[in-house]
Design a protein around this motif. Structure first.
Motif, PDB file in Angstrom:
ATOM      1  N   PRO A  11      48.102  30.638  50.795  1.00  0.00           N
ATOM      2  CA  PRO A  11      48.505  30.358  49.286  1.00  0.00           C
ATOM      3  C   PRO A  11      49.536  29.348  48.761  1.00  0.00           C
ATOM      4  O   PRO A  11      50.310  28.949  49.569  1.00  0.00           O
ATOM      5  N   ILE A  12      49.138  28.677  47.808  1.00  0.00           N
ATOM      6  CA  ILE A  12      49.962  27.426  47.584  1.00  0.00           C
ATOM      7  C   ILE A  12      50.306  27.665  45.910  1.00  0.00           C
ATOM      8  O   ILE A  12      49.612  27.831  45.017  1.00  0.00           O
ATOM      9  N   LEU A  34      38.577  26.294  48.378  1.00  0.00           N
ATOM     10  CA  LEU A  34      39.765  26.294  47.389  1.00  0.00           C
ATOM     11  C   LEU A  34      39.510  27.152  46.180  1.00  0.00           C
ATOM     12  O   LEU A  34      38.456  27.477  45.714  1.00  0.00           O
ATOM     13  N   CYS A  35      40.588  27.926  45.803  1.00  0.00           N
ATOM     14  CA  CYS A  35      40.395  28.952  44.499  1.00  0.00           C
ATOM     15  C   CYS A  35      41.576  28.532  43.576  1.00  0.00           C
ATOM     16  O   CYS A  35      42.845  28.447  44.268  1.00  0.00           O
ATOM     17  N   VAL A  44      44.379  37.915  41.770  1.00  0.00           N
ATOM     18  CA  VAL A  44      43.435  38.616  42.633  1.00  0.00           C
ATOM     19  C   VAL A  44      42.165  38.284  42.010  1.00  0.00           C
ATOM     20  O   VAL A  44      41.149  38.328  42.830  1.00  0.00           O
ATOM     21  N   GLU A  45      41.842  38.177  40.665  1.00  0.00           N
ATOM     22  CA  GLU A  45      40.577  37.823  40.110  1.00  0.00           C
ATOM     23  C   GLU A  45      40.219  36.570  40.913  1.00  0.00           C
ATOM     24  O   GLU A  45      38.925  36.242  40.953  1.00  0.00           O
ATOM     25  N   TRP A  50      36.492  33.700  44.883  1.00  0.00           N
ATOM     26  CA  TRP A  50      36.241  32.970  45.942  1.00  0.00           C
ATOM     27  C   TRP A  50      35.734  33.719  47.146  1.00  0.00           C
ATOM     28  O   TRP A  50      34.647  32.943  47.917  1.00  0.00           O
ATOM     29  N   ILE A  51      35.866  34.924  47.289  1.00  0.00           N
ATOM     30  CA  ILE A  51      35.247  35.867  48.218  1.00  0.00           C
ATOM     31  C   ILE A  51      33.767  35.950  47.838  1.00  0.00           C
ATOM     32  O   ILE A  51      32.810  35.952  48.526  1.00  0.00           O
ATOM     33  N   GLN A  52      33.244  36.016  46.539  1.00  0.00           N
ATOM     34  CA  GLN A  52      31.977  36.282  45.999  1.00  0.00           C
ATOM     35  C   GLN A  52      31.001  34.708  46.165  1.00  0.00           C
ATOM     36  O   GLN A  52      29.887  34.886  46.362  1.00  0.00           O
TER      37      GLN A  52
END
Length: 53
Positions: A11-12, A34-35, A44-45, A50-52
Protein backbone atom coordinates in the motif's frame (compact mmCIF):
# COMPACT_ATOMS: atom_id res chain seq x y z
CA UNK A 1 13.83 -3.95 -6.75
CA UNK A 2 12.97 -6.50 -4.02
CA UNK A 3 9.40 -7.27 -3.03
CA UNK A 4 8.45 -5.36 0.10
CA UNK A 5 5.79 -7.80 1.26
CA UNK A 6 5.79 -11.54 0.58
CA UNK A 7 2.16 -11.34 -0.56
CA UNK A 8 3.06 -8.77 -3.19
CA UNK A 9 0.81 -6.07 -1.76
CA UNK A 10 2.40 -2.73 -1.06
CA UNK A 11 0.00 0.00 0.00
CA UNK A 12 1.21 3.46 -0.88
CA UNK A 13 -0.57 6.26 0.91
CA UNK A 14 -0.56 9.87 -0.08
CA UNK A 15 -0.39 11.48 -3.48
CA UNK A 16 -1.19 9.49 -6.59
CA UNK A 17 1.96 8.53 -8.47
CA UNK A 18 2.65 10.21 -11.78
CA UNK A 19 2.46 8.22 -15.03
CA UNK A 20 6.28 8.21 -15.08
CA UNK A 21 6.40 6.72 -11.58
CA UNK A 22 3.84 4.07 -12.57
CA UNK A 23 5.94 3.23 -15.63
CA UNK A 24 9.04 2.90 -13.45
CA UNK A 25 7.23 0.54 -11.08
CA UNK A 26 6.00 -1.66 -13.91
CA UNK A 27 9.45 -1.73 -15.54
CA UNK A 28 11.24 -2.62 -12.30
CA UNK A 29 8.66 -5.14 -11.12
CA UNK A 30 7.22 -7.00 -14.12
CA UNK A 31 3.76 -8.34 -13.40
CA UNK A 32 2.99 -5.71 -10.78
CA UNK A 33 -0.60 -4.54 -10.72
CA UNK A 34 -1.58 -1.09 -9.55
CA UNK A 35 -4.89 0.01 -8.09
CA UNK A 36 -6.00 3.46 -7.03
CA UNK A 37 -8.56 4.80 -4.64
CA UNK A 38 -9.92 8.32 -4.31
CA UNK A 39 -10.26 8.33 -0.52
CA UNK A 40 -9.48 6.07 2.45
CA UNK A 41 -13.15 5.12 2.55
CA UNK A 42 -13.06 3.39 -0.83
CA UNK A 43 -9.77 1.51 -0.48
CA UNK A 44 -11.56 -1.85 -0.17
CA UNK A 45 -13.53 -1.09 -3.34
CA UNK A 46 -10.28 -0.32 -5.20
CA UNK A 47 -8.76 -3.60 -4.02
CA UNK A 48 -11.86 -5.50 -5.13
CA UNK A 49 -11.55 -3.99 -8.62
CA UNK A 50 -7.88 -5.06 -8.66
CA UNK A 51 -8.72 -8.63 -7.64
CA UNK A 52 -11.48 -8.94 -10.28
CA UNK A 53 -9.30 -7.63 -13.13
Amino acid sequence: MRPIHPGGLLPICGARPSPQECNLLTEEAPGIRLCFNTSPENTVEALRRWIQA
